[in-house]
Design an enzyme around this catalytic site. Structure first.
Site, PDB file in Angstrom:
ATOM      1  N   HIS A  12      27.367  16.438  -3.131  1.00 55.14           N
ATOM      2  CA  HIS A  12      26.643  17.705  -3.222  1.00 55.14           C
ATOM      3  C   HIS A  12      26.902  18.365  -4.567  1.00 55.14           C
ATOM      4  O   HIS A  12      27.870  18.061  -5.266  1.00 55.14           O
ATOM      5  CB  HIS A  12      27.003  18.651  -2.065  1.00 55.14           C
ATOM      6  CG  HIS A  12      28.394  19.215  -2.108  1.00 55.14           C
ATOM      7  ND1 HIS A  12      28.731  20.333  -2.848  1.00 55.14           N
ATOM      8  CD2 HIS A  12      29.541  18.825  -1.490  1.00 55.14           C
ATOM      9  CE1 HIS A  12      30.007  20.602  -2.679  1.00 55.14           C
ATOM     10  NE2 HIS A  12      30.532  19.706  -1.858  1.00 55.14           N
ATOM     11  N   CYS A  46      34.955  15.851  -0.840  1.00 59.90           N
ATOM     12  CA  CYS A  46      33.562  15.675  -1.221  1.00 59.90           C
ATOM     13  C   CYS A  46      33.436  15.123  -2.638  1.00 59.90           C
ATOM     14  O   CYS A  46      34.346  15.267  -3.452  1.00 59.90           O
ATOM     15  CB  CYS A  46      32.803  16.999  -1.125  1.00 59.90           C
ATOM     16  SG  CYS A  46      32.367  17.474   0.553  1.00 59.90           S
TER      17      CYS A  46
END
Length: 335
Positions: A290, A305
């Protein structure tokens, strides 16, 4: 500007459905997570930690009991470095960007929701700001005499004498590189941002030169934790990247091995911290590709992440689809 230093770590098991293209998987690939009746991931009871996958793709057993958060490393050369810009020019919200730590609630976004594009990043968000010794930042030196933590690597890249010690010639050559690639301050300090820029440049022609990312007859997103880079290849052809990333920090590492995109959410917001995670593509519990609204070059990584610039995350959104495979290897070094 300085980005989020807290990223995401999944603390719930997700049995994610992986709808692969016909004939896409090979006998060499580990079996993707099992799917539920509608092919959506089914969360396990709260408190369980998802198994991590090693380079072979085999899950490693973990203690299901809740674990205390590990303390991030504080020693090493980079722990004494600070951004080489006046601290009062930084927006405080950009110094920490917590995001998804739990596996997300999976649903099908409406057409109206999908039509909304995430907010653009502010001008200067992704400027390359080098980390330098505190003394250099305070004194605003023109050409530093200090040896940087990536001195040897930078010397080798610039074809200088590789002795690991700063010299006047080294400083001039490093400053010239920093000026060319808009790294501030261009003081000749061989820091993490300068080295990360060099690694990206070196990888552009052939990011998979060492053949660490398996080639398949379908798209594979390759995540190199050693160099903090990712790209997508389709067979032998690179169809995206390479681009710089920020992966999980020590104790919250991005899980290695084979994964698959199980859910995509363009306008995802962390259900735990309420922070934006634009163009999220989840591949293992709460771990996802992301965009972030800050720099990728912080000395300490995310909480799992794979962080990207907003532009790179947007471009990757147009390349990958649900069910696409990714392979993660290596280890992010916290220096």
């Amino acid at each position: 500007m300085i980005s989020g230093r807290i990223a995401c770590r999944s603390i719930a098991v997700v049995l994610a459905a992986t709808l692969l293209p016909i004939g896409s998987a090979s006998a060499d690939d580990p079996v993707p997570p099992a799917s539920g009746p509608q092919g959506e991931p089914v969360p396990a009871p709260a408190g369980l930690v998802p198994p991590s996958a090693g380079p072979s793709g085999e899950p490693a057993h973990r203690d299901p009991r809740p674990q205390a958060d590990p303390v991030p490393p504080v020693s090493g050369p980079q722990s004494e470095l600070v951004p080489g810009v006046p601290l009062n020019s930084l927006q405080l919200w950009q110094t920490d960007t917590p995001d998804q730590a739990l596996a997300p609630e999976v649903y099908t976004p409406s057409a109206a929701e999908d039509a909304v594009e995430p907010q653009d990043a502010a001008d200067g968000t992704y400027d390359r700001v080098e980390y330098v010794p505190r003394e250099d930042a305070v004194e605003d030196v023109e050409c530093t005499e200090r040896t940087g933590p990536q001195q040897r690597q930078v010397e080798e890249f610039l074809k200088l004498e590789v002795d690991g010690e700063q010299s006047v010639a080294d400083c001039r050559a490093i400053r010239a590189f920093q000026t060319k690639h808009k790294i501030e301050p261009a003081s000749g300090f061989a820091g993490p941002v300068t080295w990360a820029t060099m690694q990206l440049i070196s990888a552009r022609k052939n990011p998979n030169a060492e053949k660490k990312c398996p080639k398949r007859k379908y798209r594979v997103a390759c995540v190199d934790l050693d160099r903090q880079l990712m790209w997508v290849q389709d067979g032998r052809k690179v169809v995206f990247g390479p681009v710089s990333i920020r992966s999980g920090r020590e104790g919250y590492g991005t899980r290695t091995g084979w994964h698959a995109i199980y859910w995509r959410h363009k306008n995802h917001v962390s259900s735990l911290y309420h922070s934006p995670m634009p163009y999220s593509q989840f591949f293992n519990g709460g771990q996802a590709f992301h965009g972030v609204y800050g720099t990728l070059y912080t000395p300490i990584g995310s909480r799992g992440c794979v962080n990207m610039t907003l532009d790179d995350a947007r471009a990757l959104w147009g390349v990958l689809r649900k069910g696409d495979r990714l392979y993660v290897w290596g280890h992010r070094l916290e220096e």
